[in-house]
Design a protein around this motif. Structure first.
Motif, short mmCIF file in Angstrom:
data_model
loop_
_atom_site.label_atom_id
_atom_site.label_comp_id
_atom_site.label_asym_id
_atom_site.label_seq_id
_atom_site.Cartn_x
_atom_site.Cartn_y
_atom_site.Cartn_z
N ALA A 1 2.95 -14.54 -4.02
CA ALA A 1 2.85 -14.49 -5.48
C ALA A 1 1.39 -14.53 -5.95
O ALA A 1 1.07 -14.00 -7.02
CB ALA A 1 3.64 -15.64 -6.11
N HIS A 2 0.49 -15.11 -5.16
CA HIS A 2 -0.92 -15.10 -5.53
C HIS A 2 -1.48 -13.68 -5.60
O HIS A 2 -2.47 -13.43 -6.28
CB HIS A 2 -1.74 -15.92 -4.54
CG HIS A 2 -1.50 -17.39 -4.64
ND1 HIS A 2 -0.57 -18.04 -3.86
CD2 HIS A 2 -2.05 -18.33 -5.43
CE1 HIS A 2 -0.57 -19.32 -4.16
NE2 HIS A 2 -1.45 -19.53 -5.12
N PHE A 3 -0.88 -12.78 -4.86
CA PHE A 3 -1.36 -11.40 -4.80
C PHE A 3 -0.60 -10.47 -5.73
O PHE A 3 -0.87 -9.28 -5.79
CB PHE A 3 -1.25 -10.88 -3.35
CG PHE A 3 -2.14 -11.64 -2.40
CD1 PHE A 3 -3.48 -11.33 -2.29
CD2 PHE A 3 -1.62 -12.68 -1.65
CE1 PHE A 3 -4.30 -12.03 -1.42
CE2 PHE A 3 -2.43 -13.39 -0.78
CZ PHE A 3 -3.77 -13.06 -0.67
N ARG A 4 0.35 -11.03 -6.48
CA ARG A 4 1.11 -10.23 -7.42
C ARG A 4 0.18 -9.81 -8.55
O ARG A 4 -0.57 -10.63 -9.08
CB ARG A 4 2.29 -11.05 -7.98
CG ARG A 4 3.33 -10.24 -8.72
CD ARG A 4 4.56 -11.08 -9.05
NE ARG A 4 4.26 -12.21 -9.90
CZ ARG A 4 4.11 -12.13 -11.22
NH1 ARG A 4 4.23 -10.99 -11.84
NH2 ARG A 4 3.84 -13.21 -11.93
N PRO A 5 0.19 -8.52 -8.91
CA PRO A 5 -0.67 -8.09 -10.03
C PRO A 5 -0.35 -8.90 -11.29
O PRO A 5 0.78 -9.32 -11.50
CB PRO A 5 -0.30 -6.62 -10.22
CG PRO A 5 0.24 -6.20 -8.90
CD PRO A 5 0.93 -7.42 -8.34
N VAL A 6 -1.37 -9.10 -12.10
CA VAL A 6 -1.21 -9.86 -13.34
C VAL A 6 -0.42 -9.01 -14.32
O VAL A 6 -0.66 -7.82 -14.49
CB VAL A 6 -2.58 -10.23 -13.92
CG1 VAL A 6 -2.44 -10.93 -15.25
CG2 VAL A 6 -3.33 -11.12 -12.95
N ASP A 7 0.54 -9.64 -14.97
CA ASP A 7 1.35 -8.94 -15.98
C ASP A 7 0.49 -8.57 -17.17
O ASP A 7 -0.48 -9.24 -17.49
CB ASP A 7 2.50 -9.85 -16.47
CG ASP A 7 3.47 -10.19 -15.35
OD1 ASP A 7 3.66 -9.34 -14.45
OD2 ASP A 7 4.03 -11.30 -15.38
N GLU A 8 0.89 -7.52 -17.84
CA GLU A 8 0.19 -7.08 -19.04
C GLU A 8 0.47 -7.99 -20.24
O GLU A 8 -0.22 -7.94 -21.23
CB GLU A 8 0.59 -5.63 -19.38
CG GLU A 8 0.17 -4.63 -18.32
CD GLU A 8 -1.33 -4.59 -18.09
OE1 GLU A 8 -2.08 -4.59 -19.09
OE2 GLU A 8 -1.75 -4.58 -16.92
N TYR A 9 1.50 -8.81 -20.14
CA TYR A 9 1.88 -9.69 -21.23
C TYR A 9 0.70 -10.59 -21.62
O TYR A 9 0.11 -11.24 -20.77
CB TYR A 9 3.08 -10.55 -20.81
CG TYR A 9 3.46 -11.60 -21.83
CD1 TYR A 9 4.08 -11.25 -23.01
CD2 TYR A 9 3.17 -12.94 -21.60
CE1 TYR A 9 4.43 -12.21 -23.94
CE2 TYR A 9 3.50 -13.90 -22.53
CZ TYR A 9 4.14 -13.53 -23.69
OH TYR A 9 4.47 -14.48 -24.61
N THR A 10 0.36 -10.59 -22.87
CA THR A 10 -0.78 -11.39 -23.32
C THR A 10 -0.37 -12.44 -24.36
O THR A 10 -1.20 -12.96 -25.09
CB THR A 10 -1.88 -10.50 -23.93
OG1 THR A 10 -1.30 -9.73 -24.98
CG2 THR A 10 -2.51 -9.60 -22.88
N GLY A 11 0.92 -12.74 -24.43
CA GLY A 11 1.41 -13.73 -25.38
C GLY A 11 0.97 -15.13 -24.99
O GLY A 11 0.32 -15.36 -23.99
N VAL A 12 1.36 -16.08 -25.80
CA VAL A 12 1.00 -17.47 -25.56
C VAL A 12 1.98 -18.07 -24.55
O VAL A 12 3.19 -17.94 -24.67
CB VAL A 12 1.04 -18.26 -26.89
CG1 VAL A 12 0.72 -19.72 -26.66
CG2 VAL A 12 0.08 -17.65 -27.89
N ARG A 13 1.43 -18.72 -23.53
CA ARG A 13 2.23 -19.36 -22.50
C ARG A 13 2.56 -20.78 -22.93
O ARG A 13 1.74 -21.48 -23.51
CB ARG A 13 1.43 -19.37 -21.19
CG ARG A 13 2.19 -19.89 -19.99
CD ARG A 13 1.37 -19.79 -18.72
NE ARG A 13 0.10 -20.49 -18.77
CZ ARG A 13 -0.06 -21.80 -18.57
NH1 ARG A 13 0.96 -22.55 -18.29
NH2 ARG A 13 -1.24 -22.34 -18.64
N ASP A 14 3.76 -21.21 -22.64
CA ASP A 14 4.19 -22.57 -22.95
C ASP A 14 3.35 -23.54 -22.12
O ASP A 14 3.35 -23.47 -20.90
CB ASP A 14 5.68 -22.73 -22.61
CG ASP A 14 6.23 -24.10 -22.96
OD1 ASP A 14 5.43 -25.03 -23.25
OD2 ASP A 14 7.46 -24.25 -22.93
#
Length: 195
Positions: free
Chosen positions: A88-101
């Motif tokens: 999972a460390h190598f999983r590309p970063v999601d494009e989602y830029t919303g606020v994380r809980d």
């Protein structure tokens, strides 16, 4: 679609693993099949020799260190959840830029977690600092025989000096993070595990 969900039923704690790693159910099913293919003796876990069969790790200069990251605290085996956590460390970063809980843990593939993972590849004695010798070892692995020992030592000197802000002759995690602030680590430390 039905076959994917039937295979998913054989993965223990699938929902928990999915939430923790960010992999989709379909990706986890494919990774589970890959895990089972590496587990030739159907032990239910992998050992170092199983992971050494992965071609991409065999040719990677840091392959042995990456393999070691699957076995924290001197363990000799890794189960499927542990296997997927490292990947999972190598999983590309999601494009989602919303606020994380803020109550949720930081994603394993976040910039900071990718940097922590990379730092541990250098910090072999786990003392929280990358010493000059540790830096030299990694650079030697990465460039091989293409440069002389003297050139490699000069590169190591310069690399440590540039990152070492407190002058202790080593690179702390915060110094490591700062030295890589302009690097797109999110992309450089991303691999398409599932094509």
């Amino acid at each position: 679609m039905g076959s994917c969900s039937s295979h998913a039923a054989s993965i223990p704690d699938l929902d928990s693993i999915r939430r923790e790693t960010g992999f989709s159910q379909a990706s986890l099913v494919r990774l589970y099949h890959r895990f089972q293919a590496l587990d030739k003796n159907q032990k239910g876990y992998l050992c170092r020799t199983d992971l050494q069969q992965i071609g991409a790790l065999a040719v990677n200069p840091l392959g042995d260190r990456i393999i070691e990251s699957f076995f924290p605290n001197g363990s000799y085996s890794v189960d499927f959840p542990g296997f997927v956590r490292v990947l999972a460390h190598f999983r590309p970063v999601d494009e989602y830029t919303g606020v994380r809980d803020p109550k949720e843990p930081e994603p394993l593939n976040s910039r900071m977690n990718k940097l922590r993972f990379a730092f541990q590849l250098y910090d072999q004695d786990r003392d929280g600092k990358i010493s000059w010798h540790e830096m030299l070892q990694v650079l030697r692995l990465m460039v091989g025989v293409q440069v002389t020992d003297e050139q490699l030592e000069n590169i190591t000197d310069r690399t440590v000096q540039e990152a070492d802000e407190d002058g202790d002759g080593a690179v702390s995690f915060l110094e490591f993070v700062k030295s890589l602030e302009k690097m797109n680590i999110e992309q450089k430390m991303s691999i398409r595990i599932l094509k």
